[in-house]
Design a protein around this motif. Structure first.
Motif, PDB file in Angstrom:
ATOM      1  N   THR A 211      -5.612  -4.003 -10.065  1.00 15.40           N
ATOM      2  CA  THR A 211      -6.218  -2.613  -9.836  1.00 15.40           C
ATOM      3  C   THR A 211      -7.428  -2.316 -10.754  1.00 15.40           C
ATOM      4  N   GLU A 212      -8.628  -1.963  -9.926  1.00 15.31           N
ATOM      5  CA  GLU A 212      -9.782  -1.523 -10.555  1.00 15.31           C
ATOM      6  C   GLU A 212      -9.708   0.193 -10.311  1.00 15.31           C
TER       7      GLU A 212
ATOM      8  N   ARG B 119      -9.383   7.377  -8.710  1.00 10.02           N
ATOM      9  CA  ARG B 119      -9.601   6.314  -7.537  1.00 10.02           C
ATOM     10  C   ARG B 119      -9.388   5.049  -7.933  1.00 10.02           C
ATOM     11  N   SER B 120      -8.472   4.593  -6.907  1.00  7.57           N
ATOM     12  CA  SER B 120      -8.062   2.855  -7.263  1.00  7.57           C
ATOM     13  C   SER B 120      -8.378   2.111  -6.176  1.00  7.57           C
ATOM     14  N   THR B 121      -8.819   0.952  -6.480  1.00  5.97           N
ATOM     15  CA  THR B 121      -8.713  -0.061  -5.388  1.00  5.97           C
ATOM     16  C   THR B 121      -8.046  -1.347  -5.926  1.00  5.97           C
ATOM     17  N   ARG B 122      -6.836  -1.633  -4.928  1.00 10.12           N
ATOM     18  CA  ARG B 122      -5.951  -2.634  -5.662  1.00 10.12           C
ATOM     19  C   ARG B 122      -6.175  -3.683  -4.496  1.00 10.12           C
ATOM     20  N   ALA B 123      -6.020  -4.906  -5.116  1.00  5.91           N
ATOM     21  CA  ALA B 123      -5.713  -6.438  -4.397  1.00  5.91           C
ATOM     22  C   ALA B 123      -4.559  -6.927  -4.627  1.00  5.91           C
TER      23      ALA B 123
ATOM     24  N   HIS C 117      -9.195  -1.741 -15.367  1.00  7.07           N
ATOM     25  CA  HIS C 117      -8.953  -2.990 -14.754  1.00  7.07           C
ATOM     26  C   HIS C 117      -7.444  -3.214 -15.391  1.00  7.07           C
TER      27      HIS C 117
ATOM     28  N   ASP D  68       0.757  -1.218  -0.069  1.00  8.59           N
ATOM     29  CA  ASP D  68       0.050  -0.063   0.093  1.00  8.59           C
ATOM     30  C   ASP D  68       0.780   1.166  -0.083  1.00  8.59           C
TER      31      ASP D  68
END
Length: 141
Positions: free
Chosen positions: A95-96, A78-82, A109, A13
């Protein structure tokens, strides 16, 4: 299967927070400092075929200058990472992301392979659709 610790997840992160800050500034040379070259880039081309290349640092810098310009500040990114750890030294991060440009929302994506080097984490492979215009299709081998 490798199970990362909370600290390892935080390190990823933190790495992306530093990457995102540099991207906002348009600090492309510093972004390149966070990579291992040659960098693998997998994408697709019109017609539905995959394309895979290796970029030198210079090719990466040029591609980022063209796509990022002066940086991502003002794009409402804005990003959401897994992160998915393959081992303690390899992590695939999906990443979305949503970016707003002139009121239009664009969704992306993509995935990056990060590798642990002597200097810390670095990205080595980028996977994202739509970058292959003008590239040859991937060859079957």
């Amino acid at each position: 299967m490798y199970q990362p610790s909370a600290e390892e997840l935080k390190n990823i992160d933190d790495w992306f927070a530093a990457y995102d800050a540099l991207a906002e500034e348009g600090a492309i040379e510093q972004l390149a400092d966070l990579a291992v070259f040659p960098m693998n880039v997998a994408t697709d081309v019109p017609g539905g075929h995959a394309s895979v290349r290796q970029w030198t640092r210079a090719e990466y810098v040029e591609a980022m200058r063209q796509s990022m310009g002066g940086g991502t500040a003002g794009l409402d990114l804005r990003s959401t990472r897994a992160p998915r750890f393959v081992s303690q030294n390899l992590v695939v991060v999906e990443t979305e992301a949503t970016m707003t440009i002139e009121g239009q929302e664009h969704r992306m994506h993509y995935a990056d392979l990060l590798v642990r080097t002597e200097d810390g984490w670095a990205f080595q492979t980028m996977v994202q659709g739509g970058w292959g215009h003008g590239w040859p299709s991937a060859r079957r081998g």
